[in-house]
Design an enzyme around this catalytic site. Structure first.
Site, PDB file in Angstrom:
ATOM      1  N   HIS A  43      -1.499   0.201  -9.968  1.00  0.00           N
ATOM      2  CA  HIS A  43      -2.600  -0.835  -8.442  1.00  0.00           C
ATOM      3  C   HIS A  43      -2.585  -2.081  -9.714  1.00  0.00           C
ATOM      4  CE1 HIS A  43      -3.803  -1.511  -4.768  1.00  0.00           C
ATOM      5  NE2 HIS A  43      -3.978  -1.904  -5.177  1.00  0.00           N
TER       6      HIS A  43
ATOM      7  N   ARG B 115       0.596  -1.233  -0.220  1.00  0.00           N
ATOM      8  CA  ARG B 115       0.279   0.364   0.423  1.00  0.00           C
ATOM      9  C   ARG B 115       1.278   1.741  -0.180  1.00  0.00           C
ATOM     10  NH1 ARG B 115      -3.294  -3.307  -1.571  1.00  0.00           N
ATOM     11  NH2 ARG B 115      -5.011  -3.506  -0.540  1.00  0.00           N
TER      12      ARG B 115
ATOM     13  N   GLU C  25      -4.583   7.453  -4.539  1.00  0.00           N
ATOM     14  CA  GLU C  25      -4.779   6.592  -6.086  1.00  0.00           C
ATOM     15  C   GLU C  25      -6.509   7.049  -6.691  1.00  0.00           C
ATOM     16  OE1 GLU C  25      -3.776   1.885  -5.637  1.00  0.00           O
ATOM     17  OE2 GLU C  25      -1.990   2.404  -4.864  1.00  0.00           O
TER      18      GLU C  25
END
Ligand code: DGY
Length: 339
Positions: free
Chosen positions: A285, A237, A266
């Site tokens: 991601h 993360r 994000e």
């Protein structure tokens, strides 16, 4: 008994049909749907919620008074207010195992791409700059035989280390609260305190869940300890790394490069310098984002939901202890008995 399920994104027709065989399902396909009145109306009567990429707040939970089970299409659960869920005895299911190898592939992709400057050099070719063979200024560094330091040595961390050790002859270091003797034996891995791992690894790969203990774990002091050519990889993360400190370390040459699949915010804000830095490989991601793995994750979430709503143990959950605390009707023990 048929119950109400809200399904938010990423389920295919077959998976929706499986749910609809047993329950009534409101399906919201798009991210923007989370703000719609229809979504909130469906939540108000939902017993089950299947989600991917939704920030679930305590407020959202309080608007879902009948909620029993959430099935997240992810292994990470930092998007959920666990204390609130525990208070309400709402079961939270996740999807470990099915994404381990794919996410480890992404980790290794970042190791290779940063070390060999693959994205930077591909852009250079695209720009028409390849006029003669490249010189030392564009050389990368070896991966094979180097030292790989794993910050976190869970399922995904171990799968990355296995690729490094067995495929590339890398020496494996790891940092973890408790030792992993089996992996030490299998991979010759050496457990070190974080500071020593940072100082001795050519590649530092972050693979820890985000929580209070790991937020900004890699800060400016940690980056200072890394080798000047060291490469930092993050597939966990974004908030585990102090992003501002990382930008500074990359700009000032304190570390060599970074391969990042995750970010503090994000999608990455347009003003972030990270994707424009030549020594950064920035991905959107995509850790688990293959057709096969995303389908397997969605199926796991559906299976978890069907099992849980039928009163059975799901395949994988984060807070199984809530099940023992739920007050259920039991003909044997009478209403209100704790089973
Ligand atoms: C996960 O499963 O946690 C991945 O990071 C996708 O969100």
């Amino acid at each position: 008994m048929r119950k109400n399920i809200v399904a938010f994104r990423r389920l295919n027709e077959e998976q929706l049909a499986q749910l609809r065989q047993h329950h009534d399902v409101d399906f919201f396909e798009h991210h923007e749907d989370a703000d719609s009145p229809a979504f909130h109306a469906a939540l108000a009567k939902a017993h089950g919620l299947i989600t991917a990429g939704l920030k679930v707040t305590p407020q959202l939970i309080s608007n879902a008074p009948h909620l029993e089970t959430i099935a997240s299409i992810s292994v990470g659960y930092d998007n959920y207010p666990l204390a609130t869920l525990n208070e309400r005895n709402i079961l939270l299911c996740n999807t470990p195992d099915v994404l381990t190898e794919t996410t480890a592939d992404t980790g290794f992709l970042l190791i290779m791409a940063t070390a060999r400057r693959a994205v930077e050099l591909a852009d250079w070719v695209k720009d028409g700059q390849w006029k003669s063979s490249i010189g030392p200024d564009l050389f990368g560094s070896d991966v094979h035989g180097k030292t790989l330091g794993m910050v976190g040595f869970g399922r995904i961390g171990a799968a990355i280390a296995r690729r490094g050790s067995l495929g590339f002859g890398m020496q494996i270091r790891y940092t973890m609260a408790s030792p992993k003797p089996e992996l030490e034996k299998e991979l010759g891995a050496l457990r070190l305190p974080l500071e020593d791992l940072l100082a001795t690894s050519d590649f530092v790969c972050v693979s820890v869940p985000l929580n209070r203990d790991t937020e900004k774990l890699i800060d400016s002091a940690a980056l200072e300890l890394m080798k000047p050519n060291g490469i930092l990889i993050n597939i966990s993360r974004g908030k585990v790394i102090d992003e501002q400190a990382l930008i500074e370390a990359l700009n000032t040459g304190k570390i060599g490069a970074a391969g990042l699949d995750v970010f503090e915010q994000e999608p990455l804000p347009a003003e972030s310098p990270l994707p424009h830095m030549p020594n950064v490989v920035a991905l959107p991601h995509i850790g688990s984002a293959t057709r096969e793995t995303r389908a397997a994750m969605a199926q796991r979430a559906v299976d978890n939901m069907l099992l849980a709503l039928a009163g059975n143990d799901p395949i994988s959950s984060v807070n199984p202890e809530v099940l023992t605390r739920r007050v259920k009707w039991s003909p044997e023990f009478g209403p209100g008995a704790k089973l």
